[in-house]
Design an enzyme around this catalytic site. Structure first.
Site, short mmCIF file in Angstrom:
data_model
loop_
_atom_site.label_atom_id
_atom_site.label_comp_id
_atom_site.label_asym_id
_atom_site.label_seq_id
_atom_site.Cartn_x
_atom_site.Cartn_y
_atom_site.Cartn_z
N HIS A 136 3.91 12.62 -10.20
CA HIS A 136 2.87 12.31 -11.19
C HIS A 136 2.13 13.55 -11.68
O HIS A 136 1.34 13.47 -12.63
CB HIS A 136 1.85 11.32 -10.63
CG HIS A 136 2.43 9.99 -10.26
ND1 HIS A 136 3.09 9.20 -11.18
CD2 HIS A 136 2.48 9.32 -9.08
CE1 HIS A 136 3.51 8.09 -10.56
NE2 HIS A 136 3.17 8.14 -9.30
N ASP A 170 11.35 6.23 -7.17
CA ASP A 170 10.03 5.79 -6.69
C ASP A 170 9.62 4.53 -7.47
O ASP A 170 10.07 4.32 -8.60
CB ASP A 170 9.01 6.92 -6.93
CG ASP A 170 7.65 6.64 -6.35
OD1 ASP A 170 7.38 7.10 -5.22
OD2 ASP A 170 6.83 5.95 -7.01
N HIS A 172 6.91 3.93 -8.90
CA HIS A 172 6.11 4.29 -10.08
C HIS A 172 6.87 5.24 -10.99
O HIS A 172 7.66 6.05 -10.52
CB HIS A 172 4.81 4.96 -9.65
CG HIS A 172 4.00 4.16 -8.67
ND1 HIS A 172 4.11 4.32 -7.31
CD2 HIS A 172 3.09 3.17 -8.87
CE1 HIS A 172 3.28 3.47 -6.70
NE2 HIS A 172 2.66 2.77 -7.62
N ASP A 259 8.29 3.13 -1.97
CA ASP A 259 7.28 2.09 -2.24
C ASP A 259 7.92 0.91 -2.99
O ASP A 259 7.21 -0.02 -3.38
CB ASP A 259 6.07 2.67 -3.00
CG ASP A 259 6.41 3.78 -3.96
OD1 ASP A 259 7.61 4.00 -4.26
OD2 ASP A 259 5.47 4.45 -4.45
N1 Q9C Z 1 -5.04 0.54 -4.66
C1 Q9C Z 1 3.18 7.75 -5.69
O1 Q9C Z 1 3.81 6.81 -5.26
N2 Q9C Z 1 -2.46 3.50 -7.54
N3 Q9C Z 1 1.95 7.60 -6.26
C2 Q9C Z 1 -2.92 3.02 -6.27
C3 Q9C Z 1 -3.80 1.17 -4.92
C4 Q9C Z 1 -1.95 4.84 -7.50
C5 Q9C Z 1 1.36 6.29 -6.41
C6 Q9C Z 1 -3.72 1.74 -6.34
C7 Q9C Z 1 -0.47 4.88 -7.19
C8 Q9C Z 1 0.05 6.28 -7.10
C9 Q9C Z 1 3.69 9.13 -5.55
ZN ZN Z 2 5.16 5.62 -6.08
#
Ligand code: Q9C
Ligand code: ZN
Length: 316
Positions: A136, A170, A172, A259
């Site tokens: 990101h 991933d 995301h 994830d």
């Molecule tokens: N309450 C990676 O997997 N949103 N980043 C989180 C949870 C952010 C993920 C909300 C997700 C970022 C590298």
């Molecule tokens: Zn992620």
């Protein structure tokens, strides 16, 4: 299989993130590394390597020097236990600076570069256990638990020696990685991720983002519905591999986030632990040398088992 990591990456240790104004326990915990390393050791992976230090130009040829200096200088003024939240270089409320964030992020980038160097020296497959993750992070911003874009830095390093494809699995969308190579045709970016209409990063990862200028056609997004099953995922992954085969890369980087797991605490796909071996097998049908770079994956109890399952899909 050579595995690169260092415990310096555990020194980045925020306590909370802020979601809709509410403080929650930080999901990107240092115990992620512990879970992975102990599962690897239990499964007789023994070839662990510490990263070495690469010239800073490997980072600053992608990340703006003002951003690099901000991370380096600002963290020096932070006290133990303190967390610094948004400034203009930090895009969200999940990516605070702590006293050791810069040191850990530098180590993580060097873990990625050490893996890339091993690939140039003839290794067919390496696993860079990067933390904090990277995909990101953009030219001048942190976001989504990421500070330096490890996969992009490794890809840029390898691109001096041949064509590079990045496969991002991933949960995301890797907005940072897409952004770095959006106008380049020497690095192909292909990503499978949750529909950004519903999930972070919300503002990129759509199908119409295909690259720009000479990069047009070299960026490929596969936004997926929530709760996607193993079998549906495998089908789309195979389609994405066709994009990669058609490109005929000399090197493959896998931005490997776990994830996508059914019990991930922050995500929403339905993939199971044994299925990660199948993902590994599908990807290993590509013949070029591969560098696996760790991204997300937040179920601490199961993360190690997921990684082992995934790596078993590749030849040792
Ligand atoms: N309450 C990676 O997997 N949103 N980043 C989180 C949870 C952010 C993920 C909300 C997700 C970022 C590298
Ligand atoms: Zn992620």
């Amino acid at each position: 299989m050579k595995i690169i990591y260092t415990d310096i990456q555990k020194k980045h240790n925020p306590i909370y993130e802020i979601y809709d104004g509410v403080k929650e326990s930080y999901a990107e915990k240092k115990e992620r590394i512990t879970s992975i390393v102990s599962a690897l050791k239990e499964n007789n992976y023994t070839d662990f390597i510490s990263p070495h230090h690469f010239p800073l130009s490997n980072i600053t040829s992608l990340h703006h020097i003002a951003y690099f200096n901000f991370l380096s200088n600002r963290t020096k003024k932070i006290k133990e236990g303190e967390e610094l939240y948004p400034s203009y270089f930090i895009m969200d409320t999940y990516t605070p600076l702590t006293k050791y964030t810069f040191e850990a992020a530098m180590a993580s980038a060097n873990v990625a570069l050490t893996g890339a160097e091993l690939i140039l020296n003839g290794e067919k497959i390496c696993y860079s256990l990067c933390r904090p993750p990277g995909h990101h992070a953009e030219e001048r911003s942190s976001g989504g638990y990421c500070y330096f874009n490890n996969a992009a830095i490794a890809a840029n390093y390898l691109s001096s020696q041949g064509r590079v494809a990045i496969l991002d699995i991933d949960y995301h969308h890797g907005n940072g990685t897409q952004h770095f190579f959006y106008e380049r045709n020497d690095v192909l970016y292909v990503s499978l991720h949750a529909d950004p209409n519903l999930k972070f990063p919300y503002n990129s990862g759509f199908v119409d983002e295909i690259g720009k200028g000479k990069g047009e056609g070299f960026n490929k997004n596969y936004p997926l519905p929530l709760n996607i099953s193993n079998i549906e995922y495998a089908n789309i992954l195979k389609r994405a591999l066709k994009d990669i085969r058609d490109y005929k890369p000399n090197f493959l980087i896998v931005s490997a986030g776990f994830d996508t797991y059914e019990k991930d605490p922050i995500a929403g796909f339905a993939l199971t632990i044994p299925f990660y071996k199948e993902i590994g097998q599908i990807i290993s049908s590509l013949t070029m040398p591969k560098l696996i770079i760790q991204e997300g994956g937040y179920n601490i109890d199961d993360l190690g088992r997921i990684v082992v399952s995934f790596l078993k899909g590749f030849i040792k």
